[in-house]
Design a protein around this motif. Structure first.
Motif, mmCIF file in Angstrom:
data_model
loop_
_atom_site.group_PDB
_atom_site.id
_atom_site.type_symbol
_atom_site.label_atom_id
_atom_site.label_comp_id
_atom_site.label_asym_id
_atom_site.label_seq_id
_atom_site.Cartn_x
_atom_site.Cartn_y
_atom_site.Cartn_z
ATOM 1 N N GLU A 1 -5.290 37.647 -6.833
ATOM 2 C CA GLU A 1 -6.301 37.197 -7.790
ATOM 3 C C GLU A 1 -5.678 36.657 -9.068
ATOM 4 O O GLU A 1 -6.208 35.721 -9.683
ATOM 5 C CB GLU A 1 -7.228 38.364 -8.116
ATOM 6 N N HIS A 2 -4.532 37.222 -9.455
ATOM 7 C CA HIS A 2 -3.895 36.827 -10.712
ATOM 8 C C HIS A 2 -2.689 35.906 -10.483
ATOM 9 O O HIS A 2 -1.859 35.744 -11.388
ATOM 10 C CB HIS A 2 -3.462 38.066 -11.487
ATOM 11 N N GLY B 1 -2.460 32.720 -10.443
ATOM 12 C CA GLY B 1 -2.417 31.631 -11.418
ATOM 13 C C GLY B 1 -1.820 32.080 -12.747
ATOM 14 O O GLY B 1 -1.026 31.348 -13.363
ATOM 15 N N GLU B 2 -2.163 33.276 -13.188
ATOM 16 C CA GLU B 2 -1.620 33.796 -14.446
ATOM 17 C C GLU B 2 -0.118 34.057 -14.332
ATOM 18 O O GLU B 2 0.640 33.833 -15.297
ATOM 19 C CB GLU B 2 -2.350 35.082 -14.832
ATOM 20 N N LEU B 3 0.305 34.519 -13.167
ATOM 21 C CA LEU B 3 1.735 34.758 -12.958
ATOM 22 C C LEU B 3 2.502 33.437 -13.001
ATOM 23 O O LEU B 3 3.598 33.363 -13.581
ATOM 24 C CB LEU B 3 1.953 35.461 -11.621
ATOM 25 N N ARG B 4 1.934 32.413 -12.415
ATOM 26 C CA ARG B 4 2.574 31.093 -12.468
ATOM 27 C C ARG B 4 2.683 30.602 -13.904
ATOM 28 O O ARG B 4 3.730 30.073 -14.321
ATOM 29 C CB ARG B 4 1.773 30.085 -11.634
ATOM 30 N N GLU B 5 1.635 30.790 -14.679
ATOM 31 C CA GLU B 5 1.646 30.355 -16.079
ATOM 32 C C GLU B 5 2.697 31.118 -16.879
ATOM 33 O O GLU B 5 3.378 30.542 -17.739
ATOM 34 C CB GLU B 5 0.260 30.558 -16.695
ATOM 35 N N ALA B 6 2.847 32.409 -16.603
ATOM 36 C CA ALA B 6 3.833 33.216 -17.322
ATOM 37 C C ALA B 6 5.251 32.731 -17.038
ATOM 38 O O ALA B 6 6.095 32.649 -17.947
ATOM 39 C CB ALA B 6 3.686 34.683 -16.934
ATOM 40 N N LEU B 7 5.522 32.390 -15.791
ATOM 41 C CA LEU B 7 6.847 31.873 -15.435
ATOM 42 C C LEU B 7 7.121 30.554 -16.140
ATOM 43 O O LEU B 7 8.219 30.325 -16.681
ATOM 44 C CB LEU B 7 6.944 31.679 -13.921
ATOM 45 N N ARG B 8 6.132 29.669 -16.139
ATOM 46 C CA ARG B 8 6.297 28.356 -16.766
ATOM 47 C C ARG B 8 6.449 28.479 -18.280
ATOM 48 O O ARG B 8 7.248 27.771 -18.901
ATOM 49 C CB ARG B 8 5.096 27.472 -16.427
ATOM 50 N N ALA B 9 5.686 29.377 -18.886
ATOM 51 C CA ALA B 9 5.721 29.512 -20.345
ATOM 52 C C ALA B 9 7.068 30.041 -20.818
ATOM 53 O O ALA B 9 7.595 29.588 -21.832
ATOM 54 C CB ALA B 9 4.595 30.434 -20.804
ATOM 55 N N LEU C 1 0.517 32.878 -1.337
ATOM 56 C CA LEU C 1 -0.031 34.237 -1.346
ATOM 57 C C LEU C 1 -1.511 34.243 -1.710
ATOM 58 O O LEU C 1 -2.279 35.066 -1.202
ATOM 59 C CB LEU C 1 0.746 35.109 -2.331
ATOM 60 N N SER C 2 -1.911 33.342 -2.588
ATOM 61 C CA SER C 2 -3.291 33.343 -3.061
ATOM 62 C C SER C 2 -4.246 32.618 -2.120
ATOM 63 O O SER C 2 -5.450 32.907 -2.121
ATOM 64 C CB SER C 2 -3.374 32.706 -4.445
ATOM 65 N N GLN C 3 -3.729 31.699 -1.298
ATOM 66 C CA GLN C 3 -4.616 30.871 -0.484
ATOM 67 C C GLN C 3 -4.663 31.257 0.989
ATOM 68 O O GLN C 3 -5.636 30.934 1.675
ATOM 69 C CB GLN C 3 -4.211 29.400 -0.620
ATOM 70 N N GLN C 4 -3.644 31.951 1.475
ATOM 71 C CA GLN C 4 -3.645 32.351 2.874
ATOM 72 C C GLN C 4 -4.542 33.578 3.075
ATOM 73 O O GLN C 4 -4.776 34.348 2.141
ATOM 74 C CB GLN C 4 -2.225 32.672 3.337
ATOM 75 N N PRO C 5 -5.066 33.779 4.293
ATOM 76 C CA PRO C 5 -5.884 34.968 4.557
ATOM 77 C C PRO C 5 -5.133 36.247 4.204
ATOM 78 O O PRO C 5 -3.935 36.374 4.484
ATOM 79 C CB PRO C 5 -6.159 34.874 6.065
#
Length: 237
Positions: free
Chosen positions: A31-32, A34-42, A61-65
């Motif tokens: 669920e989070h 997207g936030e983890l991706r943003e933290a890595l980029r920031a 991980l977020s899109q697969q069943p």
């Protein structure tokens, strides 16, 4: 820019994201993503190519069943000896030295004010990453460097399996100041071999058993010994 974003602190958010990625992929993690991706980029503590790879893993991980993602994790990390994330398993196996090493590592964490629940194990790589994120940059780098030879083996095994999780281990090596270069990895034993129960009186021959009261021949079989990478020095994994 170096791998550490501050001369006083390591890449705190990056280390914690990597720790999350090496844990069981719960619904909360997905669920989070997207936030983890943003933290890595920031924080930008890793090379752009590595960030792209980690982005792809988080999207996967977020899109697969959920059941597929969870089953893949179990198959990869819980059933593969060369990809096990408990570091002492690589250097100590099931030997009696593993217990004291666990205690030493727990004491290292406790001196830094970190304490464990009754079901947690201190040598899981995600725990080491969480600990490193609380330490000054030089201490974190040295601490992770102590286990770099083990991390490199896991990275190589994951890369051999073409797993996207290899990018997480590569990132750990880079934050430790190491190159993510593969090394030869021994093949894991087959599932039947690794789970087989030892034979009862496995060194004894049954020849001559049809003649009770007579001396019975016995074959003594030398036990095979495995070879493991050298253990890290000190209490660190």
């Amino acid at each position: 820019m170096g791998f550490f974003s501050s001369p006083q602190r390591p890449a705190v958010h990056t280390l914690r994201v990597l720790a999350h990625l090496l844990r069981y992929p719960t619904a909360e993690l997905r669920e989070h993503a997207g936030e983890l991706r943003e933290a890595l980029r920031a924080e930008a503590a890793l090379p752009a190519t590595r960030l792209t790879e980690l982005d792809a893993l988080l999207v996967h991980l977020s899109q697969q069943p959920a059941l597929d993602v969870e089953a893949d994790y179990v198959e990869l990390f819980d059933r593969g000896r060369s990809t096990a994330l408990h570091l002492f398993e690589h250097v100590l196996g099931d030997s009696r030295d593993r217990g004291p090493a666990m205690i030493d590592l727990i004491q290292t964490y406790e001196k830094a004010g970190l304490f464990f629940g009754p079901t947690e194990l201190p040598d899981h790589l995600s725990v080491l990453l969480e600990f490193a994120s609380t330490q000054p940059a030089a201490v974190a780098r040295e601490f992770l460097g102590e286990s770099a030879h083990i991390v490199r083996v896991i990275f190589s095994a994951l890369q051999k399996r073409q797993s996207p999780y290899a990018s997480v281990l590569a990132a750990v090596l880079e934050i430790a100041g190491e190159k993510a270069e593969p090394v030869p990895v021994a093949a894991d034993p087959g599932i039947d071999e690794s789970w087989a129960e030892p034979a009862v009186f496995g060194g004894c021959s049954t020849e001559g058993q049809a003649k009770p009261g007579q001396p019975q021949p016995i074959r003594i079989v030398k036990a095979a010994t495995g070879r493991h990478p050298s253990p890290p020095s000190g209490a660190q994994a």
